[in-house]
Scaffold this motif. Structure first.
Motif, mmCIF file in Angstrom:
data_model
loop_
_atom_site.group_PDB
_atom_site.id
_atom_site.type_symbol
_atom_site.label_atom_id
_atom_site.label_comp_id
_atom_site.label_asym_id
_atom_site.label_seq_id
_atom_site.Cartn_x
_atom_site.Cartn_y
_atom_site.Cartn_z
ATOM 1 N N THR A 217 24.641 23.286 59.507
ATOM 2 C CA THR A 217 25.557 23.619 60.606
ATOM 3 C C THR A 217 26.310 22.335 60.920
ATOM 4 O O THR A 217 25.993 21.610 61.871
ATOM 5 N N ALA A 220 29.722 22.147 65.345
ATOM 6 C CA ALA A 220 29.569 23.084 66.451
ATOM 7 C C ALA A 220 30.192 22.478 67.697
ATOM 8 O O ALA A 220 30.142 21.258 67.909
ATOM 9 N N GLU A 235 29.271 27.792 66.501
ATOM 10 C CA GLU A 235 28.729 27.068 65.353
ATOM 11 C C GLU A 235 29.378 27.524 64.046
ATOM 12 O O GLU A 235 29.460 28.728 63.765
#
Length: 525
Positions: A217, A220, A235
């Motif tokens: 990820t 974000a 995200e």
């Protein structure tokens, strides 16, 4: 024959009656007994217009009725203005609002000037602050910060401070982008002391290793952050193989809940950069993402959710996570900005001369924020002697500075009305609405209203949207920015000045609706 309320002669009669009423009210107040005067001061009765304006929640409101002292901010937010170069008889003149004794200012230009420091013409100045800016924070990271726990001071918005993984040397800035140098099984988060409930946040991110073995990820946006255990997030998640998903996450008391996910919004290739945009509007949460190589972003929001559990204002942060051990990317961030959900600027103007002197470009600026080299937004006025633009009034927003490719410096977008019935010595309500977004948003632009009528061509008018009103109109590629200039009334940069009266200047950090603008106008009559 019945005369229309919008007929210039009828409006002129109305203004004469209004001025007489204002004088009568002021005389009655000055001649009242001491106890009656004290009672009126303690419990002022607001006019219908003032009551409506208050209910709409401006971030700054200058009624311009003072005969002495400073230009008070009627919102109570403390954005006090300064009256510059006003002479006897130019303050406290009859105002625009019916049944309201509050006055207005009269501006008669004294001479031309090249800067406010040597100006002799009257104008009002309000020191630079976020109340009069669409952009509340921004950072292009054009500085160098050694590896540590900060990205240094943002261009606007304060100093970046690590909030998750707060020790070590993970955070740095290389003069082009902010970086997070990642390791296995860890999360990083760094934020600004910018507190917003509703906001439109955007950042551009790239990373030098693709996901393998486990998802990343890499980028974000965190908003309404009360602490690390309570916040919303948008995200951008990369799966092994490059598939990108976009999701909205809520964290309450340390428990994370995925509110919505849209899968396969794109495919990541090392070397690409992706924008992430996150908008919070009350309980409505929205996000979109797109490859930075695209000339324009998606036309709609790719993932949405409705959730009202975190309703208070909170801080804004950037976050990145690595859930595996196979890759340890360096994630680069730039083009960061925080906007309000649009901006609306309201004013009443009464020109006393329609054949006024103009600057070298053929018009004057009568309201705005910015100087000749760093303009943010402004209102223009063209004289009736202009052959192609007689009596045109317009509202613009610009790139004060910028990248020559994505937002060329000094390019702008605006909307206008050109009313052949515009008359001297008649009050006109002018409202300009600036949308949130930038050149990547195919629907963002500028809308202008005359006396609550959508006389322009902007996105709220419901008619054909002409290209020049949009931020994305080539070559006018606009990414609004926050300048350091003061907000000026009667001029933009003291290079040209309005001739006439001005009243009830207000700024909102959202888009007023057509119905709200109509209500303000009707309550002023």
């Amino acid at each position: 024959m019945r005369t229309s309320c919008h007929d210039p002669s009828a409006r002129l009669v109305r203004d004469v009656l209004r001025a007489s009423a204002a004088i009568a009210i002021a005389w009655a107040a000055s001649c009242a007994p001491a106890d009656e005067s004290t009672s009126q001061t303690a419990s002022p009765v607001l006019s219908p217009f003032a009551t409506t304006m208050t209910s709409l929640g401006p971030t700054g409101w200058w009624r311009l009725g003072e005969t002495t002292g400073a230009a008070a901010d009627a919102t109570g937010n403390g954005n006090t203005g300064t009256y510059n170069n006003f002479q006897s008889g130019q303050r406290g003149v009859a105002g625009a609002i019916a049944n309201d004794a509050d006055g207005a200012i009269q501006i008669t230009p004294a001479s031309s000037s090249t800067a406010c420091a040597n100006a002799t013409s009257p104008y009002v100045s309000i020191a630079d602050n976020d109340a009069a800016s669409l952009v509340k924070a921004q950072d292009y990271f054009g500085r160098t910060v050694a590896p540590g726990t900060t990205w240094g001071a943002a261009a606007v918005g304060g100093t970046w401070t690590a909030e998750v993984t707060t020790s070590g040397t993970y955070y740095s800035v290389n003069g082009r982008a902010a970086q997070i140098s990642e390791t296995a099984f860890a999360t990083w988060q760094i934020g600004l002391p910018v507190t917003r409930k509703d906001a439109d946040v955007q950042v551009r991110a790239s990373w030098n290793q693709a996901a393998a073995g486990a998802a990343l990820t890499p980028a974000a946006i965190v908003a309404r952050r009360l602490d690390n255990d309570n916040a919303y997030r948008a995200e951008l998640r990369e799966n092994p193989g490059g598939q990108l998903d976009l999701r909205l996450v809520k964290v309450v008391r340390g428990i994370s809940t995925i509110l919505a996910t849209t899968t396969a919004v794109g495919t990541y290739t090392v070397g690409d950069a992706w924008y992430v945009r996150f908008q919070l509007d009350g309980s409505n949460l929205r996000a979109r993402t797109w490859n930075a190589s695209a000339s324009i972003g998606p036309s709609g929001w790719q993932v949405t959710a409705v959730d009202g559990e975190l309703a208070a204002a909170g801080n804004i942060s950037i976050r990145s996570s690595n859930s595996g051990t196979t890759v340890n990317p360096t994630v680069a961030f730039d083009a960061f900005r925080v906007q309000s959900l649009g901006m609306t600027v309201h004013a009443f103007m009464k020109p006393t001369d329609l054949s006024f002197s103009v600057d070298s470009l053929g018009y004057i600026y009568w309201l705005g924020k910015g100087d000749s080299s760093h303009s943010e937004w402004a209102f223009r006025f063209y004289p009736q002697t202009d052959a192609s633009r007689p009596k045109r009034i317009s509202g613009y927003i610009w790139n004060p500075t910028g990248d020559p490719v994505i937002n060329p410096s000094h390019q702008g977008a605006g909307d206008y009305f050109q009313d052949p019935n515009l008359a001297a010595n008649v009050w006109v309500q002018v409202v300009v609405v600036y949308d949130p977004g930038d050149r990547f948003d195919p629907g963002a632009g500028v809308t202008i209203y005359e006396n609550a009528g959508c006389s322009g061509h902007g996105t709220q008018c419901g008619g054909t949207v002409q290209g020049f009103t949009l931020y994305s109109t080539s070559p006018y590629l606009v990414i609004p920015e926050n300048s350091t200039s003061p907000f000026l009334i009667g001029t933009k940069d003291c290079g040209s000045f309005f001739t006439g009266a001005l009243d009830e200047v207000a700024v909102f950090d959202r888009r007023l609706t057509s119905a709200e603008i109509t209500d303000l106008y009707q309550q002023s009559q």
